[in-house]
Design an enzyme around this catalytic site. Structure first.
Site, short mmCIF file in Angstrom:
data_model
loop_
_atom_site.label_atom_id
_atom_site.label_comp_id
_atom_site.label_asym_id
_atom_site.label_seq_id
_atom_site.Cartn_x
_atom_site.Cartn_y
_atom_site.Cartn_z
N HIS A 189 -2.97 2.18 8.25
CA HIS A 189 -4.19 1.08 7.74
C HIS A 189 -4.22 -0.03 8.62
O HIS A 189 -3.41 -0.89 8.80
CB HIS A 189 -4.00 1.12 6.35
CG HIS A 189 -4.70 -0.13 5.81
ND1 HIS A 189 -6.26 -0.11 5.76
CD2 HIS A 189 -4.37 -1.07 5.04
CE1 HIS A 189 -6.57 -1.15 5.20
NE2 HIS A 189 -5.49 -1.75 4.86
N HIS B 281 -13.15 -3.48 3.56
CA HIS B 281 -11.88 -3.86 3.67
C HIS B 281 -11.20 -3.37 5.15
O HIS B 281 -10.58 -3.95 5.85
CB HIS B 281 -11.05 -3.10 2.38
CG HIS B 281 -9.40 -3.39 2.56
ND1 HIS B 281 -8.76 -3.50 1.36
CD2 HIS B 281 -8.75 -3.38 3.69
CE1 HIS B 281 -7.55 -3.60 1.70
NE2 HIS B 281 -7.37 -3.74 2.95
N HIS C 74 -7.53 -3.28 9.61
CA HIS C 74 -8.82 -3.80 9.48
C HIS C 74 -9.68 -3.80 10.61
O HIS C 74 -10.25 -4.98 11.13
CB HIS C 74 -8.77 -5.33 8.91
CG HIS C 74 -7.89 -5.37 7.61
ND1 HIS C 74 -7.29 -6.45 7.11
CD2 HIS C 74 -7.58 -4.36 6.77
CE1 HIS C 74 -6.42 -6.24 6.10
NE2 HIS C 74 -6.45 -5.12 5.75
N GLU D 158 -17.58 11.57 22.69
CA GLU D 158 -16.27 12.18 22.37
C GLU D 158 -16.11 12.24 20.93
O GLU D 158 -15.16 12.83 20.64
CB GLU D 158 -15.32 11.11 23.01
CG GLU D 158 -15.17 11.02 24.52
CD GLU D 158 -14.12 11.71 25.41
OE1 GLU D 158 -12.92 11.61 24.99
OE2 GLU D 158 -14.40 12.93 25.84
N GLU E 113 0.76 -1.30 -0.05
CA GLU E 113 0.03 0.08 0.03
C GLU E 113 0.87 1.19 -0.02
O GLU E 113 0.14 2.23 0.32
CB GLU E 113 -1.07 0.06 1.20
CG GLU E 113 -2.07 -1.10 1.32
CD GLU E 113 -2.98 -1.17 0.22
OE1 GLU E 113 -3.00 -0.54 -0.76
OE2 GLU E 113 -3.86 -2.25 0.18
O1 2HA Z 1 -1.78 -6.63 2.88
O2 2HA Z 1 -3.94 -4.68 4.52
O3 2HA Z 1 -4.57 -3.47 2.08
C1 2HA Z 1 -2.01 -5.63 3.76
C2 2HA Z 1 -3.24 -4.74 3.59
C3 2HA Z 1 -3.58 -4.60 2.17
ZN ZN Z 2 -5.77 -4.03 4.33
#
Ligand code: 2HA
Ligand code: ZN
Length: 273
Positions: A141, A212, A143, A171, A118
């Site tokens: 980033h 995602h 999940h 909050e 990414e």
């Molecule tokens: O593989 O989270 O978006 C890593 C990730 C891809």
């Molecule tokens: Zn991801």
């Protein structure tokens, strides 16, 4: 200097701590998730000979705006669960070359890994955030489970999604008054998803990737992580509220306005009635 000493650096300790915390929260299964942390030459010099380039690799985008900037990044295919036990393998420090089309590895990725797949989203998002906030340093980033789940069940309208999250914990409006952005579903690891994310990052520090996960920005790791924690907590409460039969009463728009005034934040224009 040896890589042992760099493990004593504050930026490294913070990075390993946030990686561990994110994994423990269940937000980074397998190789899910990635982080990039903008570092200064002054921070690195006590630990590294920055003139020594281990390898050079091409970038799929041109990021001249970031020329000569350094990033501590997680590696492609690396499992967050394993990074703390072997940071020299799972993490790398890169410098963006002058032409903006290449990056130089100056530390880490000892078994030949590359930075996260990414990287385009990270670098383009750094450019967006730096254009609105000079103190910005982190893109993260993962999940986050309840936020991810909400992208299946809640309408994907940015205003409506933001208002629902704001309502779930008092909050929230104070922590992310600018709201949350949402991009369409796109293939991960592409320049296209990077460009769409970075475009949203000009207005908000949090961008949802439907089905995602979440992308956030911050001035430091704690701030970026805290933003995910807060939104994810709101999404968790939303899950409970829905399971308990839905909203019967909630914070009113008038009360949101009082909250904004008390904490000197400006809610996103037209997001309150
Ligand atoms: O593989 O989270 O978006 C890593 C990730 C891809
Ligand atoms: Zn991801």
């Amino acid at each position: 200097m040896s890589s042992k000493e760099i493990m004593c650096a504050d930026f490294m300790k913070q990075m390993l701590d946030i990686i561990e915390q994110s994994y423990q929260h269940g937000w980074d299964e397998r190789n899910g998730g990635n982080i990039s942390y903008l570092l200064t030459q002054e921070e690195l010099e006590p630990y590294l000979d920055i003139t020594k380039v281990v390898s050079t690799f091409s970038l799929s985008i041109c990021v001249k705006e970031l020329a000569n900037k350094y990033f501590l990044v997680t590696g492609s295919g690396k499992y967050f669960r394993n990074i703390k036990g072997n940071p020299c393998d799972g993490l790398g420090i890169i410098r963006i070359a002058k032409n903006g089309k290449q990056a130089e590895l100056i530390w880490g990725f000892e078994n030949g890994a590359l930075p996260t797949s990414e990287l385009p989203s990270h670098l383009l998002s750094h450019i967006s955030r730096l254009s609105v906030d000079k103190k910005h340093r982190v893109i993260l980033h993962n999940h986050a489970s309840h936020l991810l789940a909400m992208t299946f069940t809640h309408e994907l309208d940015e205003r409506a999604f933001t208002r629902t999250l704001w309502k779930m914990c008092t909050e929230c409006l104070v922590v992310f008054p600018e709201g949350v952005s949402i991009i369409p579903w796109l293939v991960p690891g592409t320049n296209e998803i990077g460009e769409a994310t970075a475009d949203k990052m000009k207005d908000t520090r949090m961008v949802l990737w439907p089905y995602h996960g979440v992308y956030v920005a911050g001035n430091c790791l704690d701030e970026a992580f805290g933003l995910v924690e807060t939104a994810e907590k709101a999404a968790q409460i939303y899950t409970y509220v829905q399971a308990q039969g839905g909203i019967k009463q909630a914070i009113s728009d008038q009360q949101f306005k009082q909250l904004a005034e008390r904490f000197s934040v400006i809610p996103r224009k037209d997001y309150l009635d």
